[in-house]
Design an enzyme around this catalytic site. Structure first.
Site, short mmCIF file in Angstrom:
data_model
loop_
_atom_site.label_atom_id
_atom_site.label_comp_id
_atom_site.label_asym_id
_atom_site.label_seq_id
_atom_site.Cartn_x
_atom_site.Cartn_y
_atom_site.Cartn_z
N GLY A 184 9.25 1.86 4.12
CA GLY A 184 8.02 1.49 4.82
C GLY A 184 7.94 0.01 5.12
N ASP B 187 9.98 11.69 -3.03
CA ASP B 187 8.79 12.11 -2.30
C ASP B 187 7.62 12.22 -3.28
OD1 ASP B 187 6.79 13.36 -0.84
OD2 ASP B 187 8.11 14.88 0.03
N THR C 159 -0.75 7.15 4.45
CA THR C 159 -1.60 6.11 5.03
C THR C 159 -2.14 6.45 6.42
OG1 THR C 159 0.34 4.98 5.93
CG2 THR C 159 -0.40 4.31 3.73
N ASP D 71 -8.27 -2.10 1.61
CA ASP D 71 -9.65 -2.50 1.88
C ASP D 71 -10.52 -1.31 2.24
OD1 ASP D 71 -7.96 -2.41 4.18
OD2 ASP D 71 -9.47 -3.44 5.37
N TYR E 253 -9.12 9.12 3.24
CA TYR E 253 -8.09 8.14 2.87
C TYR E 253 -8.62 7.16 1.82
CZ TYR E 253 -5.01 4.06 3.22
OH TYR E 253 -4.19 3.00 2.93
N LYS F 293 -7.42 6.82 -2.10
CA LYS F 293 -6.87 5.56 -2.61
C LYS F 293 -7.68 5.04 -3.79
CE LYS F 293 -3.83 3.46 -1.25
NZ LYS F 293 -2.40 3.49 -1.66
#
Length: 290
Positions: free
Chosen positions: A10, A35, A61, A101, A124, A128
Site C-alpha cells: 500500500g 490477508d 480503506t 481522522d 469505515y 477503525k
C-alpha cells in the site's frame, strides 16, 4: 531491531519498507502474503516470525465500500488489530497501528486532540475506532497513530488524481467545504522510529503535516507547484465543488477533521513541517523527473 510491516503493497506500507530496509531487519507482507481477513492465517504466519515491532499499515480503506460490506470492514479494521495485539503481547513486541481522522464526526472547528471524544459517522470510521480500542486493550505499550489525507509515491492518491486531471483536461474541480491536513508518507516514515522503543509512551497519537486546507486548496497548491516545476498542465486553476453535491458517495464524511499535533510536539520536541512544504517536496521529487 526486527520490524514487521503489514500492508507493504500500500501507499504507506511501501514507504515504510523502503525507508527502513537498510536500517533495520525488515519483513514486509502485502495483502497476497498476509490477508487480514484471514485471522487464522494471520496468527499462523506471525507466530512463525520474530519481531520487536509490528506496524499495521493495512486496512479496508474504501470508505463507500465499507457501507455495503460492514462485516468485512469490521473483520479487517477491528478484529484483525485485536489478533495483532494478542500476538504482540505474546511476543513482547510493540504494535503500531495506523488509524484515521474519520473516527471524528467533523462538528468541531478547531483541531482534534487525542482527548476529544471519537464519534464516527461512517462504517469505515466505526470499524477503525473499534480497531483502535482492540489494538490498545492488551495494555502493553501499543501505539495508535491517527493520520489524515495520506499521500506519497507508492500508490496514487487524491493529489495524483488532481494532477493527472489537470494534465488531461482544461477544467478540474475539488471540494472547497471539507477541511483536514495532508500527511506525506515520507514524513511519517521519518518520524516513526522514535516510537519503536516500548519505553516510549503508547496510547493514541495524532500526526499530520502542519496547517489545514480544503481539498480545493490542496489541489490548487499542487498545480501551482507543478507549474513552478515546469510541468505542462492544461488546467491552471481548481474549481470549487461542494461536499453536498457528491451524490455518488454513499458514506458520510466529516466536514472538519484536522488533527492537532501538539502532543506529538510535546513528546518529541519537534513539529511536522507544513503541508505546503511536504507537497512541494513530493512534486519536486517525483514529478519533476517525469
Amino acid at each position: 531491531m526486527k520490524i514487521v510491516i503489514l500492508g507493504a503493497g500500500g501507499r504507506l506500507g511501501a514507504a515504510l519498507v523502503r525507508e527502513y530496509r537498510d536500517k533495520f531487519e525488515v519483513t514486509g507482507f502485502d495483502r497476497a502474503q498476509l490477508d487480514l481477513s484471514d485471522l487464522g492465517g494471520v496468527r499462523e504466519k506471525l507466530r512463525k516470525t520474530e519481531f520487536d515491532v509490528l506496524i499495521n499499515a493495512a486496512g479496508f480503506t474504501k470508505v463507500d465500500l465499507c457501507e455495503t460490506q460492514p462485516d468485512r470492514a469490521f473483520l479487517i479494521n477491528a478484529e484483525a488489530p485485536r489478533i495483532l495485539a494478542e500476538i504482540c503481547a505474546e511476543e513482547g513486541a510493540r504494535l503500531i497501528h495506523f488509524s484515521t481522522d474519520y473516527v471524528f464526526d467533523g462538528e468541531k472547528r478547531s483541531p482534534y486532540t487525542e482527548e476529544d471524544e471519537a464519534a464516527p459517522i461512517s462504517v469505515y470510521g466505526e470499524s477503525k475506532l473499534a480497531g483502535e480500542k482492540n489494538a490498545l486493550v492488551a495494555q502493553n505499550g501499543n501505539l495508535v497513530m491517527r493520520v489524515s489525507w495520506v499521500f506519497g509515491p507508492d500508490r496514487p492518491s487524491f493529489i495524483d488524481a488532481m494532477i493527472k486531471g489537470a494534465q488531461e483536461s482544461e477544467r478540474v474541480d475539488a471540494i472547497a467545504d471539507k477541511f483536514s491536513a495532508p500527511t506525506y508518507t515520507h514524513d511519517i516514515a521519518g518520524m516513526l522510529p522514535q516510537f519503536f522503543d516500548r519505553d516510549v509512551e503508547g496510547g493514541i497519537l495524532h500526526f499530520s503535516n502542519a496547517g489545514q486546507c480544503s481539498w480545493q486548496e490542496y489541489a490548487q497548491w499542487a498545480l501551482d507547484c507543478c507549474h513552478d516545476a515546469g510541468l505542462p498542465l492544461k488546467a491552471r486553476t481548481v474549481g470549487a465543488g461542494k461536499l453536498g453535491n457528491m451524490a455518488a458517495w454513499i458514506a458520510r464524511r466529516p466536514v472538519y477533521s484536522v488533527l492537532s499535533t501538539a502532543k506529538y510536539a510535546r513528546l518529541t520536541g519537534g513539529s511536522p513541517r507544513t503541508w505546503r512544504e511536504a507537497v512541494s517536496d513530493y512534486i519536486t521529487r517525483f514529478y519533476s523527473k517525469k
